[in-house]
Every structure is written in structure tokens, then in C-alpha cells.
Design an enzyme around this catalytic site. Sequence first.
Site, PDB file in Angstrom:
ATOM      1  N   LYS A  41      -8.701 124.587  39.425  1.00  0.00           N
ATOM      2  CA  LYS A  41      -9.271 123.529  40.251  1.00  0.00           C
ATOM      3  C   LYS A  41     -10.648 123.986  40.706  1.00  0.00           C
ATOM      4  O   LYS A  41     -10.771 124.916  41.509  1.00  0.00           O
ATOM      5  CB  LYS A  41      -8.376 123.233  41.458  1.00  0.00           C
ATOM      6  CG  LYS A  41      -6.993 122.710  41.082  1.00  0.00           C
ATOM      7  CD  LYS A  41      -6.100 122.549  42.314  1.00  0.00           C
ATOM      8  CE  LYS A  41      -4.761 121.941  41.955  1.00  0.00           C
ATOM      9  NZ  LYS A  41      -3.852 121.873  43.126  1.00  0.00           N
TER      10      LYS A  41
ATOM     11  N   ASP B 179      -1.795 109.803  42.174  1.00  0.00           N
ATOM     12  CA  ASP B 179      -2.404 110.155  40.885  1.00  0.00           C
ATOM     13  C   ASP B 179      -1.922 109.254  39.767  1.00  0.00           C
ATOM     14  O   ASP B 179      -2.090 109.571  38.589  1.00  0.00           O
ATOM     15  CB  ASP B 179      -2.176 111.621  40.540  1.00  0.00           C
ATOM     16  CG  ASP B 179      -0.723 112.047  40.695  1.00  0.00           C
ATOM     17  OD1 ASP B 179       0.125 111.171  40.991  1.00  0.00           O
ATOM     18  OD2 ASP B 179      -0.430 113.248  40.530  1.00  0.00           O
TER      19      ASP B 179
END
Length: 499
Positions: A411, A254
Site C-alpha cells: 500500500k 470496495d
Amino acid sequence: MSVQEYLDKHMLSRKIEDAVNAAVRAKAPDPVLFISNHMKKAVPSVITKINARQILDSRGIPTVEVDLYTNKGMFRAATPSGTSTGMYEAVELRDGDKGTYLGNSVYRAITNINKKISEALIGMDPTLQSQIDQAMIDLDKTENKGELGANAILAVSIAACKAGAAEKEAWFFIYKHIADLSGKTSLILPVPAFTVISGGKHAGNNLAIQGIMILPIGADTFKEAMQMGSETYHHLKAVITEKCGANGCNVGEDGGFAPNISRQVFSSSDAICWNVKLVILVVCIFFREGLDFVKDAIDRTGYNERIKIALDAASTDFCIGTKYDLDFKSPNKSGQNFKSGEDMVEMYTQLCADYPIVSIEEPFDKEDWQHTKYFSALGICQVVGDNSLMSNPKRIEKAIRNSTCNGLLLKVNQIGTVTETIETVKLAKDADWGVVTSHRCGETEDCFIADLSVGLATGQIKAGAPCRGERLAKYNQLLRIEEELGDQAIYAGEKWRLP
């Protein structure tokens, strides 16, 4: 059929006359273009075609992309995917053929879209998001979306949301449509949680926790927050280079730097408590060096109190039974550094006292609700549920009843539709929880969650480091949204938890 008969059959004469009159009143410089646009607005939009394909996410792993067509145009969406998946989240449908993309291809999900979902949704109004999502849920008939695949359903749901926004003339700023769907009146730019050091399953270093993040809560605007985050990130690169060499600046999945954290670094505060809490010290040093790197970088920027720190512990990844193995990434040492839940509580408490940590994500195993609840009750920082909740409403309701944590990591692919996402955020906010709109490890260029965070006023967004295209797609979209809002733009800032 003659032209006149065609006009009469479809009752076009009056509509064309209205369009011409509107062009005259507006003194349109290009009457043909004006009349064309006027006619498009006069015709209710419907879904005319849905087509799905397999693309690759940021890890090079297949995922689903959908093109949804209406008479207003084509609207594209792609589904993200995570490294850590759990039994309580909606199910991704993958093919399982080890000879093709190591079993990760998604052609079954694509077939479900192109045949079953497409047939069910063609002709529906894209502004009716809840009806579209419910139609797919009814078609799937399973609790976890395992028949059609959450990756299939979500991509279509997001594409439909974008089409619904276009129907309201919000082509590029979907947040307005999301706000309408959720009944929100306030539009809030979130505080970005920039990943600056990666560990856990997201990086090849020896750091057990998944990430160290910075939150520029002292910024006045999102634009300034981006500047603060970027400058700190680049100062951190210099700090790591000085102390670990250039290899320490390799990045995780990430975008956070992934230096190996040594076990020999002690601060003066460590030495003071050496004879008092030896066990806590030994645990703490596993994280202190990374935190010291970040603190040094913040100091170099001069922002100091305006930037806070957050941890993504992802403790489920290194929990074995009821113990936590902080050496789980070192095969030669794994099992030698087990810590109890009580040890972990003490460690987090000490770290929060020594560093400006305001939020910890998944500090304990997904089933270790006892220690999560105890630590949350201390009121030291925001305690965010991830694997323990999986954005699952039933798990969230249980956590609210038991006062287990006070934050939700949102999410969208763990839920599966836009409508359910909106309902889940409402559930969390009604309990006065913080909400962190989150990316996944496997991301795409789709910036939908940026609009989602503004439209639902979550106040926080976690989209990775201020680098890598799939991460910056979200942050850059937020810059555009802030510019589009102009004087009406509000940055969550100091109210990041409950904007």
C-alpha cells in the site's frame, strides 16, 4: 534588448537551426508543430510549479490532490486512504477540527505542499525520482512523515513520477518509467484479485472477515481475466439474489456484495466431521456460506479450476487480547464466540482443504506472529502480511528473518514515496515473497497503482470489485497497458506469486 541579442543570450540560433533541419529531414507535414515538439524535447524539464487542493475520496472523506507543472505540462496525483491504519505506517496529516468534515480535512497537508514542499522542489529534474523523494524526507525530518504528512508527500511523489515519465515520452504509460527506476526488464500484467464479497469494517453485514476475492489465474491475458472476473461477479449477484433476496446485493466500500451470512448453513462435509472436530465446524460455518456463494457463481461461469479464491481476513479488527471474536459485528453476541489462535489455524486449514483458496491476507492479529509463522510454515497457501507489516521495511525485514509470512500487501500510502515503494518491493522479492499491489478503502480515480504493478512486476493487484469507477480506473488502465504492449504483453497467470 533586440531579437538578435535575445537569440545570442540564450543561444537559441543553433537550437532553432537544428529543429528546422530535423523538420526538413523528416519531411514534416506540419513544420511548425514539428519544430515546436523538437524544441520541447531539446530543453531539459524542470518542476516549475506545484499546487495542491482538497478533494473527496470514494467514501466522501477529504484527501490530497496535487498538480505538478513542468515545461512539458501538468501532472496530477491524488492520495488514497485506508479505514484500518496502524502505528507502523507513515502518518496522514489531518486537521482534527471536528466542525469541518468531522476532523478529516487536510488543509494543513495542503499548506505544507503549497509552501514548504513547493519551495524545496521547484527547479528539480522530475526524472530524478529518488532525489525528489529524499528532498521531501529531509524536509520532514521525522521517521513516519508526521511533520509534512504522508498524504502530502505521496501525492507530490506520484505526480513527480508522472512528470518523469512524460520526460521519457511515456505520457500515459507510467509503468515504463517505473520499470526504469527499479531496474526491471520484465513487464508483467498482474492477476487481479477481485473483491466479490465484502465484510469486516468494509460492509454493514455480519461477516467478520473483510473480503472474499477471486483470482483468474487460468486466464491467458489480462483482458480475459477481466471478462472472467466480471462474469463471475454478475453470476454471484444472481446467486445471492436467489438465496438472500435483492437486499443481499448491496455492496461494501470496495464494491463487493455484502449479504448477511447465516449461521445455520451446513454442507455435507460439515455433517461428516460433526463428531470429529465440533469446534472447527462451528468456526468454519461463519465463512462457508459466503464461500459456497462464490463457488456456485464460479461453477455457473464454467471457469471452475481457472479461478481460485483468496481471503482478506483482516483479523486484527476482531482480535481481543489473544482471542478472535467472530461475532464482533453483532453486539448481542459479541464475546460468545471467542476462538484461540490454534482454532483459527485449524479453521483456515479446513477451509483451504474444502475450497480452492490460494491466499489469505492477515489471517491473525498484527502482533500474533507466532500463529502467522506456524500457519505459513504449513505451506497451504500464500500468507500475506498487512497490518503486521504496514509496508514498513523494518517490519518486513523482521518478518523475513523470522519466516513469519510469505507475501506483502503493498500500500503506497503506508510508505509515502515512490522510491521507498520500489525499495520495499525489492526487499520482498529478494526473499521470494509474493507481492500484492493494493488499493485502499478510500480511493480516487487515480490509476497509478495499475502502472506500479506492471512496472514492478508484482504479479498481483487488489483493486476491489469489477464495479465502481474508482476501482475500475485501475483495471481499465491495465487493459490499456496490455493493448499498448501488444505482442510483448505477458500476463502473470499461473506464476502469479513469483512472476
